[in-house]
Design a protein around this motif. Sequence first.
Motif, short mmCIF file in Angstrom:
data_model
loop_
_atom_site.label_atom_id
_atom_site.label_comp_id
_atom_site.label_asym_id
_atom_site.label_seq_id
_atom_site.Cartn_x
_atom_site.Cartn_y
_atom_site.Cartn_z
N ALA A 1 6.21 7.35 -19.66
CA ALA A 1 7.04 8.53 -19.39
C ALA A 1 7.68 8.42 -18.01
O ALA A 1 8.88 8.72 -17.85
CB ALA A 1 6.20 9.79 -19.50
N LEU A 2 6.91 7.98 -17.02
CA LEU A 2 7.47 7.80 -15.67
C LEU A 2 8.58 6.76 -15.68
O LEU A 2 9.67 7.00 -15.14
CB LEU A 2 6.36 7.38 -14.70
CG LEU A 2 6.84 6.97 -13.30
CD1 LEU A 2 7.60 8.10 -12.60
CD2 LEU A 2 5.67 6.50 -12.46
N GLU A 3 8.32 5.63 -16.31
CA GLU A 3 9.32 4.56 -16.37
C GLU A 3 10.60 5.04 -17.06
O GLU A 3 11.72 4.75 -16.61
CB GLU A 3 8.75 3.34 -17.09
CG GLU A 3 9.55 2.08 -16.89
CD GLU A 3 9.60 1.61 -15.45
OE1 GLU A 3 10.66 1.08 -15.05
OE2 GLU A 3 8.61 1.78 -14.70
N ALA A 4 10.44 5.81 -18.13
CA ALA A 4 11.61 6.32 -18.86
C ALA A 4 12.40 7.31 -18.00
O ALA A 4 13.64 7.27 -18.00
CB ALA A 4 11.16 6.98 -20.16
N LEU A 5 11.72 8.17 -17.26
CA LEU A 5 12.42 9.10 -16.36
C LEU A 5 13.18 8.34 -15.28
O LEU A 5 14.34 8.66 -14.99
CB LEU A 5 11.43 10.07 -15.71
CG LEU A 5 10.87 11.19 -16.57
CD1 LEU A 5 9.79 11.95 -15.80
CD2 LEU A 5 11.97 12.13 -17.04
N LEU A 6 12.53 7.36 -14.68
CA LEU A 6 13.19 6.57 -13.62
C LEU A 6 14.38 5.80 -14.16
O LEU A 6 15.43 5.74 -13.51
CB LEU A 6 12.18 5.63 -12.96
CG LEU A 6 11.08 6.30 -12.15
CD1 LEU A 6 10.02 5.28 -11.73
CD2 LEU A 6 11.64 7.02 -10.93
N ASP A 7 14.22 5.22 -15.36
CA ASP A 7 15.34 4.49 -15.97
C ASP A 7 16.52 5.41 -16.22
O ASP A 7 17.67 5.07 -15.93
CB ASP A 7 14.91 3.83 -17.29
CG ASP A 7 14.02 2.62 -17.09
OD1 ASP A 7 13.91 2.13 -15.94
OD2 ASP A 7 13.44 2.16 -18.09
N ARG A 8 16.25 6.59 -16.77
CA ARG A 8 17.34 7.55 -17.04
C ARG A 8 17.99 8.00 -15.74
O ARG A 8 19.22 8.09 -15.65
CB ARG A 8 16.80 8.75 -17.84
CG ARG A 8 17.72 9.96 -17.90
CD ARG A 8 19.09 9.61 -18.47
NE ARG A 8 20.04 10.68 -18.32
CZ ARG A 8 20.84 10.86 -17.26
NH1 ARG A 8 20.79 10.07 -16.22
NH2 ARG A 8 21.70 11.86 -17.24
#
Length: 154
Positions: A43-50
């Motif tokens: 979830a953290l990685e996805a937020l940072l990527d977005r």
Amino acid sequence: MNLSSILKPDAVKVISEASSKKRLFQRLAEAAEASYGLDGDAALEALLDRESLGPTGVGSGIALPHARVTDAKAVRGVFFRLERPLEFGAVDRQPVDLVFALFAPESSGVDHLKALALISRTMRDAAVCEKLRANDNPATLHTVLTEGRPSQAA
């Protein structure tokens, strides 16, 4: 679709301080893991990527970070009211104190967009934001966010 189907009461928090946007995203991911069983690291990685595509600070002290997460089974939200506004890189360059994060399945398609539109409409309501900023109780914040706002066609 309504916000009560997206946002569990235990996913609403008042945060005394977030030292950076990345730390805020870590806390959002942790809350998503605790409330919905999502993989916090993913979830953290996805937020940072977005966020790397462009800031999700929409102005007026509001941020709407969102991401698609592999293990999400449905569209889910986490809401934080920050006691101390955080520099976020918002479009109006104002610090953020109201954060509504959205986590959606990778295959959610239109549901993700409908949920994002619903959250955006809710957070653009000045009366809602005034109530959110005036309260410290997570249960009250959840009620303010979820009281009678059915979705409209996006």
